[in-house]
Scaffold this active site. Sequence first.
Site, PDB file in Angstrom:
ATOM      1  N   LYS C  74       0.864  -1.181   0.000  1.00 17.41           N
ATOM      2  CA  LYS C  74       0.000   0.000   0.000  1.00 17.41           C
ATOM      3  C   LYS C  74       0.902   1.233   0.000  1.00 17.41           C
ATOM      4  CE  LYS C  74      -3.845   2.045   2.685  1.00 17.41           C
ATOM      5  NZ  LYS C  74      -4.724   1.888   3.872  1.00 17.41           N
ATOM      6  N   SER C 149      -9.720   2.098   3.104  1.00 13.91           N
ATOM      7  CA  SER C 149      -8.822   2.855   2.256  1.00 13.91           C
ATOM      8  C   SER C 149      -7.831   1.996   1.456  1.00 13.91           C
ATOM      9  CB  SER C 149      -8.007   3.822   3.115  1.00 13.91           C
ATOM     10  OG  SER C 149      -7.168   3.111   4.009  1.00 13.91           O
ATOM     11  N   SER C 173     -10.007  -0.344   7.215  1.00 15.82           N
ATOM     12  CA  SER C 173      -9.402  -0.120   5.896  1.00 15.82           C
ATOM     13  C   SER C 173      -8.733  -1.340   5.267  1.00 15.82           C
ATOM     14  CB  SER C 173      -8.382   1.021   5.969  1.00 15.82           C
ATOM     15  OG  SER C 173      -9.044   2.253   5.950  1.00 15.82           O
TER      16      SER C 173
END
Lengths: 477, 125, 481
Positions: C74, C149, C173
Site C-alpha cells: 500500500k 482505504s 481499511s
Amino acid sequence: MEWETVIGLEVHAQLSTRSKIFSGAPTAYGAPPNQQANEIDIALPGVLPVLNREAVRMAVRFGLAVEAAINHRSVFARKNYFYPDLPKGYQISQYELPIVQNGRLQLDLDGEVCVIGITRAHLEEDAGKSLHDAVDGMTGVDLNRAGTPLLEIVSEPDMRSAAQAVTYLKALHTLVRYLEICDGNMQEGSFRCDANVSVRPRGEARFGTRTELKNINSFRFVERAIEYEARRQIAVLEGGGSIRQETRLYDADRDETRSMRSKEEANDYRYFPDPDLPPLILTPDFVAAVQADMPELPSAKRERFCADYGLSRYDATLLTATRELAAYYESVVADGALDPKLVANWVAGELLAHLNSAGLELAASRVSASHLAGLLRRIRDNTISGKIAKEVFEAMWTEGADADSVIAARGLTQITDDSAIESIVDEVMAAHPKQVAQYRSGEEKVFGFFVGQVMKASRGKANPAKVNDILKRKLSA
Amino acid sequence: MALTVAIAFHGFNQSPKYGSVRPISAEQRPAALNQKDIEKIAHLARLEVSGQECAAYAADLSRILGLIEQMNAIATDHVAPMAQPETTPLRFRDDAVTQNGDPERLLALAPASAHGLYLVPRVIE
Amino acid sequence: MSETLAELVRGLAAGRFSSVELVDACLAAIGRHRDLNAFITVDAGAARAAAADADRLRAGGGQAPLLGVPFAHKDIFCTAGVRTTCGSRMLADFVAPYDATVVEKLRAQGAVMLGKTNMDEFAMGSSNETSHFGAVRNPWDPARVPGGSSGGSAAAVAAGLVPAATGTDTGGSIRQPAAFCGITGLKPSYGRVSRYGMIAFASSLDQAGPMARSAEDCAYLLAAMAGFDERDSTSHARPVDDYVGGLAGDLKGLRVGVVREHFGAGLDAAIGAATHAALAELERLGATLVDVSLPNSAMSLPCYYVLAPAEASSNLARYDGVRYGYRARDYRDLEDMYKKTRGQGFGAEVKRRIMVGTYALSAGYYDAYYLKALKLRRLVADDFARAFAHCDVIAGPTAPTTAFALGAKSDDPVSMYMNDIYTIPVNLAGLPALSMPAGFVEGLPVGLQLTGSYMDEARLLRVAHRYQQATDWHRRLPPLS
C-alpha cells in the site's frame, strides 16, 4: 499607595544528554545548520518518537533534589501550533500529568531564609531556531536544536522582588549544574527564563493581572526586566488603566518590555495525549536507583562547609556556588592540611579574581589545587609572608609553575633569621634619627613608618612578626 | 439561555487553553456550524477554504457533528478515559547517538533551502 | 494469476516456476488491467532485479518461505528510493530516504515488491474515491468501488495482479475492502506490527496487516510482518506466534460469539442471510455458537469520528510545505503559504477530517467531544472483554452492504462513514480481526468478520483456514474482461 510585586518563573533547562529526547541524533551545540537533525527531528512522514532514558533519569534527579513528588505515571501530550521551527506542527510536552510536581527550593537572601514552591517540572522537546533575514529577506530554519530535551521548571508565584527572583534563579542554576543535568550556559540558551509578573496593592490577597516576560536570558536582564515591568504596571494602574494579560518581550538595549501582539492571537494549543507514546510509568526501583546516585546538594554542602570548616555563611555560599569550586576548595584544604579559613580567603580572593579577570572557567585555572596548597604551605611554615605570597601567586598564574620553584627562582624566601633582621633594623634606625627621637618622645604612630622602611629594605622578605618584635624591642631600648 | 449558547459557541478566541470555557450540556450544544465557524477552524488548522467551499464544509461538518453528538446518549461520568490500547508500558531508549540520518539528503527534500537552512517567507515577530 | 500465495510458496520451493516468471506474469497482469487503477507506482525494473536475485538465492539453497514471492505495498509505507504518496497531492513526489519496518522485514524475507497500491488519501475513506490518483474500480464490477482505504491492494489481489499486498486498517481499511473485493484481510492487534515508516492517520488506531486470497496466505505474510520494533514505542515485545504452523487443527470446542447488535437495522438482509449461513458452516465444523452482546458498539462510530480526526488533525500538521512535499506556488506571507499549501495539497475529505479533529480538540469543546469519546472508547473495549469471557472468537458481517456504486456516497460523508460500523469497534479496542469471503449477493462478494482477543491472531487464522478448507468462496475469481 504601596505596591507589591508578585513573580513566578518558568525556566527551561536543556538536559545534557548525548542524544535527543526522542531521536538518536546528537545534541552538541554549534554544528552547521541542520547537520544534527535526523528524519525524526525534521518530522518526515511515518517516523516515531522513542524516549531517552537519561532525560527521564535527569528529570527524576531534579525532582528528588527539590523534594518533589515523582509521579508514578506521567503522560506526554501534544501541544499543537504552526511555526516553521516546529517540524511536527506540535511539540511533545507534558501537560496534565507532569513527571515532577510540588517541589520546593530554599533560598538564603541576605541571611533571610525563604522557600519558593516549585509547582511542577516536566519533560518536553526543544524547537529549532528561526534565523530572520537569513537569505534574501527570507527566514531560514535550523532544526539542530529541535528535539533537544528540556526540563521546564515552573515556580509558584512566591517571589516578591526582582532580587528574590534572581536569587531563586541563581539557586536553580547552581542546582541543575550540581545535579549534572544541565550545563547552565545561558549564552547558548541551555538555561532560559520567562517571568510572570503582576503587581497588587500591599495587603491585597488576590493576584493582579500578570504579564509574561520572554527573552530574559541573563541574571542581570531578569532583574532589570522585572523591575521595569513592575514599574510599568504600577504606572498604568496609578494612571487609572488596567493591565492586559499578554506576552511581552524584554529589549535589553532599551531596557524596556514591549507587547508581542503576534503571540496573542488565538493560542489554542489543543493539547491531547500523544498516541505515539504510552504513559510513562516509573517503577519504585527506577526512582530508588536515581536516589542512590544523588550527589551532595548545594544546600547540604553549604551547611557542611560552615560546620566542618568554620566558614561564614557568605564564604560557604561563595565556595559552594559550583560543584567544581567546592571540590577545588576541599582538595586544597586536604592536600596541605591547611587552615580552612586561610584557604577560603585565597580561593575566594586571589583565585576567583584571577579567573574572573581572565574570563576563565575553574577547569582552565592556571593554578591547580595542589599548586595553591603548595603555596599556602609556604605561608604556614613562614618561608614567605602573605604579601610575598601574592607575588608568588601572580608568578604561578603567569608561568604555570609551582610555588617552590617560583620562590627559589626569585629568591623570595622570607628572612626569619633574627640577626639578619636586627641588622636591617639597626641600619634603618641609624638612617632616621629624627623619627627615632619622635617615637621615644611618645609619638608611637611613627612605628608604622619603621615597619615600612624595614620591609622595604628587606624587599618584603623580612618576617613581619619578627620585624614587629625586634623594632619594638630596639626602639624602646 | 440562547445568549449563553452563542457566546460559548463563538468563544474560540476568548480562552488560550482548553477547559476554561464551560463545557456545554447536551441540550445546549448547537448542532450546526456556520461559515464563520468554518473560517475559524480552517484558520486554526491552516487550511485555505474559499467562500464557496466554506458553505459546503459547514453543511458537511454539521452533519458529522450530528453523528458525533450521538455520544451524549450514554452517561460516562465515572468512566476512565482510554487514549490508546493499554497493552505495553512506555519503553526507554539508551542515551546514544545512533542515527544522524544523511543531512544533505534530508535537506534535498525541501521545496526551498539555501546555506543548509530551510527557507520560508520572512517571519515577523 | 489465480494461485494463492501459499501455492506459489510451494511452487517456488518445488522449482515449478521461477520468481522471475512470477514477477513477469504479475507485471503483465498489471499492464492488462490498468483500468482498475490499482497501482500508483509500478517498479518493474527493481522487481525483476529482485526476482532474479531471489532465484539465485533459491538456487544457492535459500529457503525463506517468501523468497521470490511477488507482492505490493500500500502506498502508505515509506520505501527508500521509490516514491510514497499516501494517495495525496501533498506527497505526490515524495521519496522517503528510509524504509518502513514492514518494508524492511518483507525485503529481508526475500519477497519481491512490484509497486505501490492506490489508496484513499492519507487512508481517509471507505471507497478509495478520495485518492489524488483517481478512484480504483472493483474487479467484480468496474462500476463499483473496491472499498477503502486499502482499495488498491484489495483490487490488485482480487484481480490476480499480485498474490498478496499489505494494507493498513484504522477503522476497517483492510477488512472492508477485503470484503468488497472477495479476499482475506487481517488487521492485527495494536502493537503487533510496527508502525515505523507507515504514514500515520490516527496513531492509536492504525495497524498494518496482510491482504491475500486466503487465511493461509495471510499467515505467511503476517509471520514476516509482525514483531517487536524498538523504533515504535507502541510496539509489543511479545514473541510472534507460529501463524503458519498454527493453521492446523479443527474447530471442536470453539465458542463463536454472535453479536446480537450486528443483526439490527442497517444490515442488508441478504448479507444477514449469508452471514447466518457462514455461522452455520462454522457450527457444522464443530464450533458452538454463543450469544454475546456489545451494548456500546453503536457508540463506536461517533466515538471514532472524534478520535480519528482529532489525531489526524495533529498527525497531518507536519505537511506544511517547509521541509518536504508540496508547497503552493504563490503566497503573500508565511501564513498564506501554510494555508495555500495545505488547502491545495489536501483533498476535500482530508480537510473535512482535519477540521472535525481541530474542532473537537479546540478550546471549550475538548471535554464535550474528545474526552467524551475517550470514555466511550473504554466502554467499547470493556464490552469486548466481557464478551470474550464467553467466547473465543466473535463472528459477524464485515460491512452492512456489498460494494456500492462509484459516486453513490461521495456527497454524504456520514452515509459513507456508516460502512465501517462493524469494523471500527475492533480498532477502538486494539483487537485483531480478519475478513474472509463468505458468499455472494447479486454477484458481489460478502465478507465475514472474525474478531479475536488481544494477540490471538493465530486462532483467528486457524478458524478462517478451517472454514476455507470447507468452502470455496475465497477461490472464486472475478469475471475480468
